[in-house]
Design a protein around this motif. Structure first.
Motif, short mmCIF file in Angstrom:
data_model
loop_
_atom_site.label_atom_id
_atom_site.label_comp_id
_atom_site.label_asym_id
_atom_site.label_seq_id
_atom_site.Cartn_x
_atom_site.Cartn_y
_atom_site.Cartn_z
N ASP A 184 0.74 -1.20 0.07
CA ASP A 184 -0.16 -0.06 -0.08
C ASP A 184 0.87 1.35 0.03
O ASP A 184 0.42 2.19 -0.60
CB ASP A 184 -0.83 -0.02 1.16
N ALA A 185 1.87 1.06 0.65
CA ALA A 185 2.91 2.52 0.88
C ALA A 185 3.99 2.44 -0.38
O ALA A 185 4.42 3.46 -0.55
CB ALA A 185 3.61 2.39 2.32
N GLU A 186 3.87 1.35 -1.10
CA GLU A 186 4.81 1.32 -2.01
C GLU A 186 6.44 1.49 -1.51
O GLU A 186 7.08 2.43 -2.19
CB GLU A 186 4.57 2.23 -3.23
N ALA A 187 6.84 0.85 -0.61
CA ALA A 187 7.93 1.18 0.18
C ALA A 187 9.12 0.81 -0.60
O ALA A 187 9.23 -0.13 -1.46
CB ALA A 187 8.11 0.75 1.56
N THR A 188 10.33 1.60 -0.46
CA THR A 188 11.57 1.16 -1.09
C THR A 188 12.46 0.59 -0.37
O THR A 188 13.44 -0.17 -0.66
CB THR A 188 12.21 2.22 -2.07
N LEU A 189 12.28 0.77 1.10
CA LEU A 189 13.32 0.18 2.12
C LEU A 189 12.32 -0.48 3.21
O LEU A 189 11.22 0.32 3.46
CB LEU A 189 14.18 0.99 2.48
N VAL A 190 12.97 -1.47 3.62
CA VAL A 190 12.39 -2.13 4.90
C VAL A 190 13.50 -2.09 6.03
O VAL A 190 14.48 -2.46 5.83
CB VAL A 190 11.87 -3.37 4.76
N ILE A 191 13.10 -1.50 7.28
CA ILE A 191 14.18 -1.72 8.15
C ILE A 191 13.49 -2.99 9.32
O ILE A 191 12.45 -2.56 9.76
CB ILE A 191 14.14 -0.34 8.92
N THR A 192 14.29 -3.93 9.58
CA THR A 192 14.03 -4.93 10.58
C THR A 192 15.02 -5.16 11.55
O THR A 192 16.21 -4.62 11.31
CB THR A 192 13.16 -5.88 9.78
N ALA A 193 14.87 -6.17 12.34
CA ALA A 193 15.93 -6.92 13.16
C ALA A 193 15.82 -8.49 12.82
O ALA A 193 14.87 -8.97 12.54
CB ALA A 193 15.63 -6.27 14.63
N ASP A 194 17.00 -9.14 13.38
CA ASP A 194 17.08 -10.53 13.71
C ASP A 194 15.67 -10.92 14.35
O ASP A 194 14.89 -11.92 13.86
CB ASP A 194 18.36 -11.14 13.69
N GLY A 195 15.57 -10.42 15.32
CA GLY A 195 14.66 -10.87 16.12
C GLY A 195 14.63 -9.86 17.45
O GLY A 195 15.33 -8.84 17.48
N GLY A 196 13.82 -10.27 18.41
CA GLY A 196 13.49 -9.28 19.75
C GLY A 196 13.37 -10.45 20.89
O GLY A 196 12.87 -11.62 20.50
N TYR A 197 13.22 -9.80 22.18
CA TYR A 197 12.96 -10.71 23.08
C TYR A 197 11.63 -10.73 23.43
O TYR A 197 11.14 -9.33 23.78
CB TYR A 197 13.86 -10.24 24.31
N ARG A 198 10.67 -11.57 23.65
CA ARG A 198 9.35 -11.62 24.01
C ARG A 198 9.14 -12.78 25.11
O ARG A 198 9.61 -13.83 24.69
CB ARG A 198 8.56 -11.51 22.96
#
Ligand code: ATP
Ligand code: MG
Length: 661
Positions: A184-198
């Motif tokens: 929907d946003a037609e994004a050019t970049l995604v910023i993420t992480a390997d994971g998180g603590y939960r």
């Protein structure tokens, strides 16, 4: 009772007479003064222009205030230029506050990090350079899919710094929810992480991004920046995937902010989806920042030595306005916590408040009711005396939960601000002002100085004091949404078509005899029993006011006799949880609660069925999803549950309802 079938007035009679006038010591030191109301009323646009000049730094000063000529799309301060990241970070360093702590970070496993404003400036500049090196430029959209980390704040500010609107997607959402938002946003970049603590374990995030990017409509994405948080094994697409720390390491710590027009898009954020399919809400820069800073300063009474903590995830609007843009623009020191409230124990929040000396706490009714359910001996074991102000947001707070919050968490002294607003409004709209307003438990009370709200009937006429109807906003405000991303028609249809010239919030409300506003639940959730219109909120509050109930959700289920019948789902407080375990016990609890509602409100509001449950279906942002309960109560297939926090909850409830028939 009115005879109009669509009559808006709600006929519940829940009465709340308790009132908490401000303590004189608090009032004497408060940022907000009673004169603000008159000041704002004298000339509303000029009042906002003054706030914009005082609280925000402009590269080019604006000369225009409000332009409403393209209504319902407003333009505020349109000929001014500024940068949101510069306002949130650099200007504090330039003013000599580089050593001030911006963020005390606490990871769920107990790792900590202290970030000063000078540190934040370096990190944001590096990240902005790294984004630019990846070809992201002004106007490009960046999707952020991260846990609650310092890097999440840095990523948002880096986008703002280069003029690239961010769209934060809550880290708990599925690959498909992520995919549809990227598309929907037609994004050019995604910023993420390997994971998180939960909940005590490393939980992977990157696989959801990989899966999302195999889906339709995502080929605009050129790169994925990956923060290393847990160190877990992570699949890698060479050329596309880049480690965040490597990209930042090689980036310069100087970055000249990209100065943007006040109306340049700052972010797109999807609503929580309580009433239906989420909407991509667009916010711009100058007006948004102004109202965030103004509300954060006056509603939370922020002072230099405060330690502020908003528990919201950055994936929600509350995280945008009251973790990132409001507090940082005001130069606050705040706590950022990665994990859940019950890891490794149910006192974790209170332990953190004691450890960091938190003085302002902003959280949601769902969290307060959960703590009520767990029992007050848990918070009572910690020193919470640093707290001097408490806030609530997200749902109506039941008067009993309000009283509990003030007594158990606030030591019977703190003011409580019950803040009504929405993703669409960008910032707080209706709230008491601490030190000024005599607070009423359960009521958001009055529009803030500069804001115009009312409660109207079906004909758009304001209801008299004592009447009920629909909450509307009657004048444009600086942080209002500028539309639904890419869909002007849907924007006009959703918010502006119900009542001409008035913003329709979708919430039911009433005015009490003093003219104070009470939120009564979603208009979609209002029940009609034998021609009487009943509010979910009032019946739920009546249930929660019984000693044994921690939480309640009420829906109207179609009924041959009465049109609709009230069906209640309740969670008992910890010490009473066993009472409904046997059929006899359950029957007795139901009888007691039905009698209680009849006494508090009247026989008409008595639930026809009451089901004791262990959990309620909630969105990821903690709001009760009544539409799903209504599906169950009416024996329908459960509707769109993609924003539900825990999908197994619905199975449990369905099974319980079948057994209890
Ligand atoms: P969707 O619009 O997709 O159904 P949503 O409305 O739950 O999602 P948000 O914008 O996060 O998404 O929530 C705003 C709503 O939350 C308000 O319209 C109101 O119903 C409720 N709300 C927020 N704060 C309060 C409050 N202090 N008192 C009563 N209700 C509140
Ligand atoms: Mg909404």
């Amino acid at each position: 009772m009115t005879t109009h079938p669509e009559a808006a007035s709600l006929e519940n009679l829940l009465h709340e007479t308790r009132s908490f006038p401000p303590a004189s010591a608090f009032a004497a030191q408060a940022n907000a003064q009673p004169s603000l109301y008159a000041e704002a009323a004298a000339d509303r646009p000029e009042f906002w222009a003054r706030q914009a000049r005082e609280l925000v730094s402009w590269r080019t000063p604006f000369t225009q205030t409000l332009d409403w000529s393209d209504a319902p799309v407003a333009r505020w301060f349109a000929d001014g230029t500024l940068n949101a990241a510069y306002n949130a970070v650099d200007r504090h360093v330039e003013a000599g506050h580089g050593d001030r702590v911006a963020i005390h970070f606490e990871g769920e496993p107990g790792d900590t990090r202290t970030v000063t404003y000078a540190d934040l400036q370096r990190e944001v500049a590096r990240a902005a350079n790294a984004l630019a090196a990846l070809g992201v430029s002004k106007g490009d959209r960046v999707v952020i899919y991260l846990p609650m980390l310092v890097e999440s704040v840095v990523a948002m500010l880096a986008c703002a710094r280069i003029g690239a609107p961010h769209s934060v997607v809550f880290g708990g959402f599925s690959a498909d929810a992520l995919r549809s938002r990227i598309a929907d946003a037609e994004a050019t970049l995604v910023i993420t992480a390997d994971g998180g603590y939960r909940r005590g374990a490393a939980s992977a995030l990157k696989p959801a991004v990989d899966e999302a990017l195999t889906g339709a409509g995502t080929d605009t994405v050129r790169h994925v920046l990956v923060v290393r948080r847990t160190g877990q094994e992570t699949a890698w697409t060479p050329g596309r995937d880049i480690w965040w720390h490597e990209a930042l390491e090689s980036a310069d710590t100087f970055h000249e902010p990209v100065w943007v027009d006040a109306e340049h898009p700052l972010f797109i954020l999807y609503t929580s989806g309580t009433t239906g399919k989420p909407k991509g809400i667009l916010h711009t820069t100058g007006g948004y920042l102004t109202q965030c800073a103004y509300t954060h300063r006056n509603v939370f009474d922020l002072k230099d030595d405060d330690v502020y903590w908003c528990t919201a995830d950055i994936g929600w609007v509350t995280g945008h306005s009251y973790v990132v843009y409001g507090p940082l623009t005001n130069g606050a020191t705040q706590l950022l916590y990665e994990g859940t409230p019950d890891t490794p124990h149910r006192g974790r929040w209170w332990e953190l408040i004691e450890k960091y000396g938190v003085s302002i706490l902003y959280t949601a009714p769902t969290a307060i009711r959960t703590c009520m359910k767990w029992g007050e001996d848990i918070p009572s074991a910690f020193d919470l005396s640093s707290l001097r102000l408490l806030g609530s947001v997200g749902e109506p707070i039941n008067p009993e939960a309000w009283i509990w919050y003030r007594r158990v968490i606030g030591g019977d002294t703190t003011p409580i601000v019950d803040t009504w607003w929405q993703t669409e409004t960008g910032a707080i709209m209706i709230s008491p002002l601490p030190g000024v307003t005599a607070a009423k438990p359960g009521s958001a009370q009055v529009p803030l100085p500069g804001i115009a709200a009312d409660v109207v009937d079906d004909e758009a006429k304001p209801v008299p004091d004592g009447g009920g109807g629909y909450l509307v906003l009657t004048e444009p405000w600086p942080s209002m949404l500028r539309g639904i991303w890419g869909d002007r028609q849907r924007y006009e249809d959703t918010y502006w078509s119900r009542f001409r010239g008035l913003y329709f919030a979708g919430d039911g409300a009433k005015k009490d005899d003093d003219g104070d506003i009470w939120l009564l639940g979603r208009v979609d959730d209002v029940m009609n029993v034998s021609g009487h219109r009943l509010s979910t909120t009032e019946i739920e509050s009546a249930l929660v006011s019984h000693d044994i109930v921690a939480e309640a959700a009420v829906v109207g289920a179609s009924d041959d006799m009465t049109g609709q019948a009230v069906v209640a789902f309740v969670i008992l407080r910890g010490e009473h949880a066993g009472r409904a375990a046997t059929p006899d016990g359950a029957e007795q609890v139901q009888a007691e609660l039905r009698a209680h509602v009849a006494k508090e409100i009247g026989p008409i509001a008595k639930p026809k069925r009451i089901l004791v449950v262990a959990e309620l279906p909630k969105t990821r942002s903690g709001k009760i999803m009544r539409r799903l309960l209504r599906d169950v109560a009416e024996n329908r297939a459960v509707g769109d549950a993609t924003t539900l926090a825990d999908s197994s909850v619905m199975d449990l409830i369905t099974a319980g309802l079948a057994a209890g028939k």
